[in-house]
Motif scaffolding. Structure first.
Motif, PDB file in Angstrom:
ATOM      1  N   LEU A 225      74.677  51.723  87.076  1.00  0.00           N
ATOM      2  CA  LEU A 225      74.576  53.170  86.909  1.00  0.00           C
ATOM      3  C   LEU A 225      73.984  53.759  88.183  1.00  0.00           C
ATOM      4  O   LEU A 225      73.838  53.067  89.191  1.00  0.00           O
ATOM      5  N   SER A 226      73.626  55.012  88.141  1.00  0.00           N
ATOM      6  CA  SER A 226      72.952  55.638  89.272  1.00  0.00           C
ATOM      7  C   SER A 226      71.490  55.203  89.269  1.00  0.00           C
ATOM      8  O   SER A 226      70.730  55.558  88.367  1.00  0.00           O
ATOM      9  N   ASN A 227      71.121  54.360  90.234  1.00  0.00           N
ATOM     10  CA  ASN A 227      69.744  53.855  90.366  1.00  0.00           C
ATOM     11  C   ASN A 227      69.280  53.052  89.160  1.00  0.00           C
ATOM     12  O   ASN A 227      68.084  53.049  88.822  1.00  0.00           O
ATOM     13  N   ALA A 228      70.204  52.362  88.495  1.00  0.00           N
ATOM     14  CA  ALA A 228      69.835  51.563  87.328  1.00  0.00           C
ATOM     15  C   ALA A 228      70.976  50.622  86.966  1.00  0.00           C
ATOM     16  O   ALA A 228      72.105  50.769  87.432  1.00  0.00           O
ATOM     17  N   ILE A 229      70.676  49.639  86.136  1.00  0.00           N
ATOM     18  CA  ILE A 229      71.702  48.811  85.512  1.00  0.00           C
ATOM     19  C   ILE A 229      71.471  48.825  84.007  1.00  0.00           C
ATOM     20  O   ILE A 229      70.339  48.871  83.529  1.00  0.00           O
ATOM     21  N   ARG A 230      72.575  48.794  83.256  1.00  0.00           N
ATOM     22  CA  ARG A 230      72.510  48.833  81.791  1.00  0.00           C
ATOM     23  C   ARG A 230      72.879  47.475  81.209  1.00  0.00           C
ATOM     24  O   ARG A 230      73.877  46.876  81.607  1.00  0.00           O
ATOM     25  N   VAL A 231      72.079  47.032  80.253  1.00  0.00           N
ATOM     26  CA  VAL A 231      72.330  45.774  79.552  1.00  0.00           C
ATOM     27  C   VAL A 231      72.651  46.098  78.098  1.00  0.00           C
ATOM     28  O   VAL A 231      71.855  46.733  77.404  1.00  0.00           O
ATOM     29  N   ALA A 232      73.822  45.657  77.631  1.00  0.00           N
ATOM     30  CA  ALA A 232      74.238  45.921  76.255  1.00  0.00           C
ATOM     31  C   ALA A 232      73.697  44.828  75.338  1.00  0.00           C
ATOM     32  O   ALA A 232      74.278  43.740  75.229  1.00  0.00           O
ATOM     33  N   LEU A 233      72.585  45.112  74.685  1.00  0.00           N
ATOM     34  CA  LEU A 233      72.000  44.149  73.755  1.00  0.00           C
ATOM     35  C   LEU A 233      72.922  43.892  72.576  1.00  0.00           C
ATOM     36  O   LEU A 233      72.898  42.816  71.978  1.00  0.00           O
ATOM     37  N   ALA A 234      73.733  44.881  72.239  1.00  0.00           N
ATOM     38  CA  ALA A 234      74.645  44.757  71.096  1.00  0.00           C
ATOM     39  C   ALA A 234      75.693  43.676  71.329  1.00  0.00           C
ATOM     40  O   ALA A 234      76.232  43.123  70.362  1.00  0.00           O
ATOM     41  N   ALA A 235      75.978  43.375  72.593  1.00  0.00           N
ATOM     42  CA  ALA A 235      77.103  42.501  72.920  1.00  0.00           C
ATOM     43  C   ALA A 235      76.688  41.073  73.261  1.00  0.00           C
ATOM     44  O   ALA A 235      77.546  40.236  73.547  1.00  0.00           O
ATOM     45  N   ILE A 236      75.374  40.771  73.255  1.00  0.00           N
ATOM     46  CA  ILE A 236      74.921  39.424  73.614  1.00  0.00           C
ATOM     47  C   ILE A 236      74.040  38.851  72.506  1.00  0.00           C
ATOM     48  O   ILE A 236      73.352  39.598  71.798  1.00  0.00           O
ATOM     49  N   THR A 237      74.068  37.551  72.361  1.00  0.00           N
ATOM     50  CA  THR A 237      73.307  36.901  71.301  1.00  0.00           C
ATOM     51  C   THR A 237      71.852  36.704  71.732  1.00  0.00           C
ATOM     52  O   THR A 237      71.521  36.781  72.922  1.00  0.00           O
ATOM     53  N   GLU A 238      71.010  36.403  70.750  1.00  0.00           N
ATOM     54  CA  GLU A 238      69.601  36.154  71.045  1.00  0.00           C
ATOM     55  C   GLU A 238      69.464  34.929  71.963  1.00  0.00           C
ATOM     56  O   GLU A 238      68.600  34.896  72.847  1.00  0.00           O
TER      57      GLU A 238
END
Length: 411
Positions: free
Chosen positions: A381-394
């Motif tokens: 993103l702009s000055n950031a990165i997004r991690v999709a917790l919904a899409a990865i397992t524990e």
């Protein structure tokens, strides 16, 4: 030679999340240990798209003759009633007492946002956004000919209410019109949810401005059903709207795609609220016109799904039981990620609940490429990165914050 018109020739998606997600899927086919933390869709612990059994059974049992027929442009009376009951639940009686209402069925919450923005902004208008937002907002706004202005979203680990007030006041004085777009609760991309006092402060400020000039609040509730520890609390936030005294127009964008895990079915809707019948009548006229002249009529499966879930008390309860289990799954993933991040000193924006957590970085594209080399896919993103917790397992989360921090420190 230019084939497009002067307006559309400038259209360009600056960061295509779906494209990045496709790259991750292709890589995962070659290397199953690839971590795909890109797309905002819930996956189960086997890495497959999560399905609600109650939803699956309902869709399978729909009358194909009804599903194949053209639906009403607005979704029809049963859907309009069902959407109000689902979105507001226990808060509905208070809201119906206080406001005039109208409903429109749309293809997803994106369709809802596109419909609202295309009807209420035009060239020269400025939509007010936080400085951290879902990138597609910019594309939808740009497609109307309007632009946007941002305010700093956070101050001292909470919502920057004073920054929001200053920005909206400035726009109000320049244009005598204010259009605010809020994604709440579980904001994409940060996972932040406004506190009751913060939302009350926003509504109070906009209500004051709306006494003199048009003010529209676009309230994107795509992740509503994944908010709050106690599910019953999710709808209490709407009671803050009953403090409105002006003709403020509140348009609520609902995502059946997110709530019911039916992303490709493109289900959604708008619920419009105002104390003014004239404002609501105008909304009805322009929203139906825009719908009819763009997508013609909405997808039928989500309409019949919601109608059935609201009408069938047993089915409704079965879905809510499943939803509680999925919400708990998502909360466990968030707890695992944020717990490790805190332990190793990896900073992230304030998170409350939802599908994503966002990490501020100075060079997001560089960090994205470095992680990609390690078969870890996130969204820059702009000055950031997004991690999709919904899409990865524990299991995939364990060690992920540490790997992310290592690549940030190298950049």
């Amino acid at each position: 030679m230019n084939y497009t018109n002067a307006f559309t020739k400038d259209f360009l998606l600056t960061d295509d999340i779906l494209s990045i997600g496709q790259q991750a899927k292709e890589r995962k086919r070659l290397n199953p240990s690839t971590i795909d933390a890109t797309i905002g869709a819930l996956l189960d612990d086997s890495g497959k798209l999560l399905a609600f059994q109650s939803v699956e059974e309902t869709l399978e049992n729909l009358d194909s003759r009804k599903v194949r027929a053209y639906p009403p442009v607005d979704g029809g009376k049963p859907f309009k009633s069902a959407l109000k009951h689902w979105v507001f639940q226990d808060a509905l009686p208070a809201l119906e007492t206080h406001f005039k209402m109208e409903v429109l069925a749309t293809p997803g919450a994106s369709g809802a946002l596109s419909n609202i923005l295309s009807n209420y902004v035009t060239k020269g208008d400025l939509v007010v956004l936080p400085d951290i937002f879902w990138s597609n907002y910019a594309a939808i706004i740009h497609a109307t000919g309007a632009s946007y202005v941002t305010y700093p979203m956070f101050l001292n680990q909470g919502f920057n209410l004073e920054g929001f007030k200053k920005t909206t006041q400035d726009i109000f004085e320049k244009t005598q019109k204010v259009i605010v777009l809020l994604n709440d609760p579980c904001q994409n991309p940060t996972g932040y949810s406004l506190s009751n006092d913060e939302l009350k402060g926003i509504i109070s400020h906009l209500d004051r401005l709306a006494k003199d000039h048009p003010v529209v609040l676009i309230y994107d509730i795509a992740y509503l059903d994944y908010a709050d520890i106690v599910y019953k609390d999710t709808r209490k936030r709407f009671l803050n709207f009953t403090e409105v005294k002006s003709d403020l127009l509140i348009t609520i964008a609902f995502s059946a795609s997110k709530t019911f895990g039916i992303y490709g079915y493109r289900g959604g809707g708008i619920v419009a609220l105002s104390k003014s019948q004239d404002v609501i009548s105008e909304f009805s006229r322009v929203s139906i016109y825009k719908a009819r002249s763009t997508w013609s009529c909405p997808p039928t499966e989500p309409i019949f799904l919601l109608n059935t879930l609201v009408e069938d008390a047993t089915l409704n309860q079965n879905f809510r039981t499943e939803l509680d289990e999925v919400r708990n799954l998502l909360q466990k993933r968030a707890k695992a990620f944020i717990g490790e991040a805190k332990a190793i000193g990896l900073n992230h924006y304030p998170y409350v609940s939802g599908f994503f957590v966002t990490i501020p970085v100075k060079e997001p594209k560089v960090v994205f490429e470095r992680l990609k080399e390690k078969d870890i896919f996130v969204v820059p993103l702009s000055n950031a990165i997004r991690v999709a917790l919904a899409a990865i397992t524990e299991k995939e989360i364990i060690g992920l914050p540490t790997k992310i921090k290592q690549e940030i420190e190298k950049a």
